[in-house]
Structure formats: structure tokens, C-alpha cells
Design an enzyme around this catalytic site. Structure first.
Site, PDB file in Angstrom:
ATOM      1  N   ALA A   1       0.797  -1.225   0.000  1.00  0.00           N
ATOM      2  CA  ALA A   1       0.000   0.000   0.000  1.00  0.00           C
ATOM      3  C   ALA A   1       0.841   1.293   0.000  1.00  0.00           C
ATOM      4  O   ALA A   1       0.611   2.176  -0.843  1.00  0.00           O
ATOM      5  CB  ALA A   1      -0.970  -0.035   1.179  1.00  0.00           C
TER       6      ALA A   1
ATOM      7  N   ASP B   1      -4.209  -2.594   3.698  1.00  0.00           N
ATOM      8  CA  ASP B   1      -4.434  -1.948   2.401  1.00  0.00           C
ATOM      9  C   ASP B   1      -5.521  -0.892   2.469  1.00  0.00           C
ATOM     10  O   ASP B   1      -5.498   0.071   1.715  1.00  0.00           O
ATOM     11  CB  ASP B   1      -4.773  -3.006   1.350  1.00  0.00           C
ATOM     12  CG  ASP B   1      -3.526  -3.781   0.993  1.00  0.00           C
ATOM     13  OD1 ASP B   1      -3.201  -4.756   1.703  1.00  0.00           O
ATOM     14  OD2 ASP B   1      -2.832  -3.371   0.042  1.00  0.00           O
TER      15      ASP B   1
END
Ligand code: MRU
Length: 314
Positions: A48, A217
């Protein structure tokens, strides 16, 4: 020497091609948004925070083209950092290319500082001197710019002499744990063992783990957390075993626009990655398969969320 996973060098994006690790450390030079989208979708760059930096630098390559910016923003759906990074840089389009580049470089520099702060806050939070940590996927420097999130905490523990061992899940289907996390831990000189994904809950039940550390994420407003597939099973195992389950992620991964986990779009990467392992078919020809790349851990299974600014107890 820390590897810089992604950077802006002489007018182009440079990134480590993570599909070639652990065998080869190769840096790609990316000159167009199309090339960058391709690199994101085949996971040459992934994780991420690194996707946030890729998104921001990609806006520089887009030269203000709204179609290219929209395509980049949508290249992968689950990690909110990608859209966040694109938006951070795109907010400066009126100031011209130099302003966009400055904003993108700030996203990069903020990530370096945030990972260091998360490492320290996470290490301060955990109790004990000889910690055995379980983790999934890769949340190290390869998932960010220089240091990672959950693996950044591991690195700080190791530097402080408080790490006994890391149990790293191999992380099928793309083996980020087996290929990338072990590579990073070896470079750190941190003791570690690789385990099959399905061994995680059993080893938690046996009492061999002091804390589970994972990245994220997307964290919904209520604390529900999307992370690599397999995280939820570890959370259930940790709850049953009474082991702290800690999410380590920058503030940019918290998505106040998503009220709870059921609203998070989970990327489906198709059957190919399941019926083959590194290009070798492991199931009969024609086998159907399902491949959710992430799962959602409900907030009540999470002991703490550590960011660069605070510790949240969902
Ligand atoms: O599919 P990937 O490899 O991009 O998935 C990465 C993860 O799930 C990580 O745990 C997450 O992005 C946090 S990285 C610090």
C-alpha cells in the site's frame, strides 16, 4: 544499505521489479503512465505505501491528462493509498509539472518518516524482551520506500535487541512472504523461519508467538481492516490463543469514506495465480479457481492499529 523501492530519478520513476526477487535485484525505469499501470498490475511494485508513492509520481508522468490519471488511480482497487497518492499530487496540477513533482516527492519523503515513526511506536507498544512475531505478506521496505510498516516494527525491535524470531507466512498465491519478507529479514540479519500459510493458526494455538503484526491496504472508518488474504485466519487464531493482533499502517491507509469492511472492494486476481505456482500448473487442466487477493479482519479482532501519529484501539 537500504534499498529504495521506488523513487524519481532523472525524469523517470525508478522501481525495484519485485517479481524477480529473491533471485535478482533489478531496477526498472518507467517513463509512461501505461508502463507504470502495467508494473502495478503485475505487482512489480506493490504494497500500500509504495502504491501511494507510485500513484503520486505517476501523476508527474501523466502530464495533466485526466484519462491517464483516472486509469492510474484505478489500477488496483483495494489499497486506498494508490488513489490517495494520485489525489495528493493531482491537487497541484494547476501549479504545473514542478508543483506536481514537489507534491509527489513529499509523498515519498512523508512515507520514509512515517515508517520510521510507526516502527518506533509499534516497538514501544509491545511488551517483552525476546519477542516472537508472526506476520503475513510483505510489509517491509519493499512495500514502502525504505523501511516498512509491520516489518518496520520488526526492524526496530531487532535494532533494539528485542527480537527473538519472525515466523513469516509464505503468502500464497504470489509468495510475497516466501520471496520478499525472507529476503528483507536476511538482509537485516533478523532470525526468521518461513511457514506454510495454513500453519499460522496452529502455531499460534501452540503458544509459540507473542504478537501478530500485519500491514493494511484499507482501514474502514470503524477499524475493519483489509489486508492480504490469510490475515483474517491469523486474527481468529490470535484471538483464540490470546495473542495481540496489531495492524501497522500509515494514516493514509485509513479511509474515512468507507464506513465498514463490507464496503471495501476486494481485488479478484483471477484463477491463473491459483492453478499455477510460478508458472508451473499444479491443478488439472480446466480447474476453476477463486482468487480474492485480500480479506477483511473485523475491528473487534484487532488489538491495536499503530500509525505514525497514534495508537488506535478499535
Ligand atoms: O498484493 P500486495 O502484495 O500489494 O499486498 C500487500 C499487502 O497486503 C500488504 O500487507 C499491505 O499492502 C501493507 S504493506 C506495508
Amino acid at each position: 544499505m537500504p534499498v529504495r523501492t521506488i523513487d524519481w530519478v532523472d525524469g523517470a520513476v525508478e522501481l525495484v521489479d519485485q517479481t524477480l526477487l529473491p533471485d535478482k535485484l533489478v531496477t526498472l525505469r518507467i517513463h509512461t503512465v501505461g508502463e507504470l499501470i502495467e508494473a502495478i498490475q503485475r505487482l512489480a511494485v506493490r504494497g500500500a505505501p509504495a502504491l501511494g508513492v507510485a500513484g503520486a509520481l505517476g501523476v508527474v508522468l501523466a502530464d495533466g491528462d485526466p484519462g491517464r490519471i483516472a486509469a492510474l488511480r484505478a489500477a488496483r482497487p483495494t489499497a486506498v493509498n494508490l488513489a490517495w497518492g494520485v489525489d495528493r499530487a493531482a491537487a497541484h496540477l494547476n501549479g504545473g509539472r514542478e508543483a506536481v513533482l514537489a507534491a509527489a516527492l513529499k509523498v515519498r519523503d512523508d512515507d520514509i518518516a512515517a515508517c520510521r515513526a510507526m516502527g518506533e511506536r509499534g516497538a514501544d507498544l509491545l511488551e517483552g524482551d525476546r519477542l516472537r512475531i508472526m506476520t503475513v505478506c510483505n510489509t517491509g521496505g519493499l512495500a514502502a520506500v525504505e523501511r516498512g510498516t509491520a516489518l518496520g516494527v520488526v526492524q526496530t525491535l531487532h535494532e533494539r535487541g528485542r527480537l527473538a524470531e519472525v515466523l513469516a507466512l509464505e503468502t500464497r498465491p504470489l509468495l510475497q512472504g516466501a520471496r520478499l519478507t525472507t529476503w528483507e529479514l536476511a538482509r537485516m540479519g533478523a532470525p526468521h523461519r518461513l511457514i506454510a500459510d495454513s500453519a499460522g493458526p496452529y502455531l499460534l494455538a501452540k503458544g509459540g508467538v507473542d504478537a501478530v503484526l500485519i500491514g493494511a491496504d484499507r482501514i474502514a472508518a470503524n477499524g475493519d481492516t483489509a489486508n492480504k488474504i490469510g490475515s483474517y485466519a491469523l486474527a481468529l487464531g490470535a484471538e483464540r490463543a490470546g495473542v495481540p493482533f496489531v495492524v501497522v499502517a500509515p494514516e493514509s491507509t485509513i479511509d474515512q469514506g468507507t464506513p465498514s469492511g463490507e464496503h471495501i472492494e476486494i481485488e479478484d486476481r483471477g484463477p491463473g495465480e491459483i492453478v499455477t505456482v510460478r508458472g508451473v500448473r499444479v491443478a488439472p487442466e480446466g480447474t476453476q479457481a477463486s482468487n480474492p487477493a485480500f480479506d477483511v479482519t473485523p475491528h473487534d479482532l484487532i488489538s491495536a492499529i499503530v500509525t505514525e501519529q497514534r495508537v488506535i484501539r478499535p
